[in-house]
Design a protein around this motif. Structure first.
Motif, PDB file in Angstrom:
ATOM      1  N   LEU A  81     -20.795  46.980  29.344  1.00 37.24           N
ATOM      2  CA  LEU A  81     -22.016  46.685  28.571  1.00 37.24           C
ATOM      3  C   LEU A  81     -22.941  45.742  29.324  1.00 37.24           C
ATOM      4  O   LEU A  81     -23.968  45.319  28.786  1.00 37.24           O
ATOM      5  CB  LEU A  81     -21.653  46.027  27.227  1.00 37.24           C
ATOM      6  CG  LEU A  81     -20.828  46.817  26.235  1.00 37.24           C
ATOM      7  CD1 LEU A  81     -20.586  45.996  24.982  1.00 37.24           C
ATOM      8  CD2 LEU A  81     -21.525  48.125  25.884  1.00 37.24           C
ATOM      9  N   TRP A  82     -22.556  45.374  30.555  1.00 40.03           N
ATOM     10  CA  TRP A  82     -23.291  44.336  31.279  1.00 40.03           C
ATOM     11  C   TRP A  82     -24.299  44.952  32.259  1.00 40.03           C
ATOM     12  O   TRP A  82     -24.409  46.176  32.379  1.00 40.03           O
ATOM     13  CB  TRP A  82     -22.287  43.402  31.996  1.00 40.03           C
ATOM     14  CG  TRP A  82     -22.921  42.140  32.507  1.00 40.03           C
ATOM     15  CD1 TRP A  82     -23.078  41.772  33.813  1.00 40.03           C
ATOM     16  CD2 TRP A  82     -23.523  41.111  31.720  1.00 40.03           C
ATOM     17  NE1 TRP A  82     -23.728  40.567  33.871  1.00 40.03           N
ATOM     18  CE2 TRP A  82     -24.021  40.140  32.612  1.00 40.03           C
ATOM     19  CE3 TRP A  82     -23.702  40.907  30.349  1.00 40.03           C
ATOM     20  CZ2 TRP A  82     -24.681  38.987  32.180  1.00 40.03           C
ATOM     21  CZ3 TRP A  82     -24.358  39.765  29.919  1.00 40.03           C
ATOM     22  CH2 TRP A  82     -24.828  38.831  30.825  1.00 40.03           C
ATOM     23  N   ALA A  83     -25.012  44.069  32.937  1.00 38.66           N
ATOM     24  CA  ALA A  83     -26.061  44.471  33.868  1.00 38.66           C
ATOM     25  C   ALA A  83     -25.486  45.072  35.149  1.00 38.66           C
ATOM     26  O   ALA A  83     -24.404  44.692  35.580  1.00 38.66           O
ATOM     27  CB  ALA A  83     -26.879  43.234  34.219  1.00 38.66           C
ATOM     28  N   HIS A  84     -26.271  45.964  35.763  1.00 32.76           N
ATOM     29  CA  HIS A  84     -25.911  46.499  37.077  1.00 32.76           C
ATOM     30  C   HIS A  84     -26.545  45.693  38.197  1.00 32.76           C
ATOM     31  O   HIS A  84     -26.164  45.838  39.357  1.00 32.76           O
ATOM     32  CB  HIS A  84     -26.334  47.961  37.188  1.00 32.76           C
ATOM     33  CG  HIS A  84     -25.465  48.884  36.398  1.00 32.76           C
ATOM     34  ND1 HIS A  84     -25.804  50.186  36.125  1.00 32.76           N
ATOM     35  CD2 HIS A  84     -24.250  48.693  35.808  1.00 32.76           C
ATOM     36  CE1 HIS A  84     -24.836  50.767  35.413  1.00 32.76           C
ATOM     37  NE2 HIS A  84     -23.899  49.875  35.202  1.00 32.76           N
ATOM     38  N   ILE A  92     -31.245  41.393  29.812  1.00 37.14           N
ATOM     39  CA  ILE A  92     -30.221  41.127  28.784  1.00 37.14           C
ATOM     40  C   ILE A  92     -30.424  39.726  28.203  1.00 37.14           C
ATOM     41  O   ILE A  92     -30.363  39.522  26.982  1.00 37.14           O
ATOM     42  CB  ILE A  92     -28.802  41.325  29.374  1.00 37.14           C
ATOM     43  CG1 ILE A  92     -28.518  42.826  29.535  1.00 37.14           C
ATOM     44  CG2 ILE A  92     -27.750  40.650  28.500  1.00 37.14           C
ATOM     45  CD1 ILE A  92     -27.246  43.156  30.281  1.00 37.14           C
ATOM     46  N   PHE A  93     -30.704  38.757  29.069  1.00 37.89           N
ATOM     47  CA  PHE A  93     -30.981  37.393  28.559  1.00 37.89           C
ATOM     48  C   PHE A  93     -32.256  37.406  27.708  1.00 37.89           C
ATOM     49  O   PHE A  93     -32.321  36.783  26.654  1.00 37.89           O
ATOM     50  CB  PHE A  93     -31.124  36.401  29.703  1.00 37.89           C
ATOM     51  CG  PHE A  93     -29.828  36.124  30.428  1.00 37.89           C
ATOM     52  CD1 PHE A  93     -28.624  36.033  29.737  1.00 37.89           C
ATOM     53  CD2 PHE A  93     -29.807  35.945  31.806  1.00 37.89           C
ATOM     54  CE1 PHE A  93     -27.426  35.777  30.397  1.00 37.89           C
ATOM     55  CE2 PHE A  93     -28.622  35.686  32.470  1.00 37.89           C
ATOM     56  CZ  PHE A  93     -27.426  35.603  31.768  1.00 37.89           C
ATOM     57  N   GLN A  94     -33.285  38.083  28.215  1.00 38.92           N
ATOM     58  CA  GLN A  94     -34.551  38.151  27.468  1.00 38.92           C
ATOM     59  C   GLN A  94     -34.322  38.684  26.053  1.00 38.92           C
ATOM     60  O   GLN A  94     -34.734  38.063  25.057  1.00 38.92           O
ATOM     61  CB  GLN A  94     -35.531  39.078  28.188  1.00 38.92           C
ATOM     62  CG  GLN A  94     -36.776  39.404  27.332  1.00 38.92           C
ATOM     63  CD  GLN A  94     -37.537  40.606  27.865  1.00 38.92           C
ATOM     64  OE1 GLN A  94     -38.329  40.476  28.787  1.00 38.92           O
ATOM     65  NE2 GLN A  94     -37.286  41.767  27.299  1.00 38.92           N
ATOM     66  N   VAL A 158     -25.245  45.294  26.162  1.00 34.67           N
ATOM     67  CA  VAL A 158     -25.089  44.203  25.198  1.00 34.67           C
ATOM     68  C   VAL A 158     -26.454  43.734  24.662  1.00 34.67           C
ATOM     69  O   VAL A 158     -26.521  43.127  23.593  1.00 34.67           O
ATOM     70  CB  VAL A 158     -24.265  43.045  25.821  1.00 34.67           C
ATOM     71  CG1 VAL A 158     -25.041  42.343  26.925  1.00 34.67           C
ATOM     72  CG2 VAL A 158     -23.809  42.049  24.751  1.00 34.67           C
ATOM     73  N   ALA A 159     -27.527  44.048  25.359  1.00 31.15           N
ATOM     74  CA  ALA A 159     -28.865  43.737  24.829  1.00 31.15           C
ATOM     75  C   ALA A 159     -29.106  44.524  23.540  1.00 31.15           C
ATOM     76  O   ALA A 159     -29.566  43.969  22.527  1.00 31.15           O
ATOM     77  CB  ALA A 159     -29.937  44.059  25.860  1.00 31.15           C
TER      78      ALA A 159
END
Ligand SMILES: N[C@@H](CCC(=O)N[C@@H](CS)C(=O)NCC(=O)O)C(=O)O
Length: 200
Positions: A81-84, A92-94, A158-159
């Motif tokens: 579910l995380w960033a590539h 995702i943080f945004q 996850v975003a």
């Protein structure tokens, strides 16, 4: 094995959904948000806010539901579910901060004044103000989802989970006027892991 404190009908459903998505074995220690146990010293030692959820993963003790989701997504389940890359990580943080600071306050206000508070304390003006604010949030989603399936593109991350979970009642809060946002939300909530977490 990770340990989560909380119950499904609380913000604990967010990390439960993440754990279900990633296939992380977990123990759910049932702690009701209205119960006295979360105000006792043994629980306050884990989460000094006296709120749920709390995650325990080895030596790590973590509060804040959306931060727990980020931690699990980055460090468990092979990063599915995380960033590539760094750009996806920034997005995702945004979106997670947007969920916490832009989406959650009016959604919470709406929920409190339609469901949570005793009827005599509910204020229709607060409901209307929350709905007005939520419209601008749904408009942001509507624009973002023009030509894409999920917030970062074609992959659920996850975003999506954090924003969809914070806007859990999107359809009831006027989201039906925003077809792309509504379809995206339905896609997220129809995921088998979401259905298991929410008990649907
Ligand atoms: N920002 C926190 C909020 C946690 C929170 O407010 N949890 C509620 C249940 S959904 C709670 O435990 N409330 C108990 C209380 O406020 O005494 C998070 O996302 O984890």
């Amino acid at each position: 094995m990770i340990t989560l404190y909380g119950i499904t009908r609380s913000r604990a459903v967010r990390p439960l959904w993440t754990a279900e998505e990633l296939g992380i074995p977990y123990e759910l220690v049932e702690r009701h948000h209205a119960g006295p146990e979360i105000k006792r010293p043994d629980y306050l030692a884990l989460n000094p806010n006296g709120k749920v959820p709390t995650l325990v993963d080895g030596d790590l003790v973590l509060f804040e539901s959306l931060a727990i989701d980020l931690y699990l997504a980055k460090n468990h389940g092979g990063g599915a579910l995380w960033a590539h890359d760094a750009q996806e990580e920034a997005l995702i943080f945004q979106w997670t901060l947007w969920a916490a600071t832009e989406a959650e306050p009016p959604a919470r206000q709406w929920f409190r004044h339609t469901s949570f508070l005793p009827p005599e304390q509910r204020d229709p003006a607060q409901v209307q103000a929350a709905l007005d604010e939520l419209r601008s949030r749904f408009a942001v989603l509507e624009m973002t989802l023009d030509g894409r399936t999920y917030l970062l593109g074609e992959r659920f991350t996850v975003a999506d989970l954090n924003v969809a979970a914070v806007l859990q009642r999107l359809a009831l809060m006027g989201g039906t006027d925003y077809p792309r946002a509504l379809a995206w939300h339905r896609r997220c909530m129809a995921r088998p892991a979401a259905m298991r977490a929410f008990g649907g």
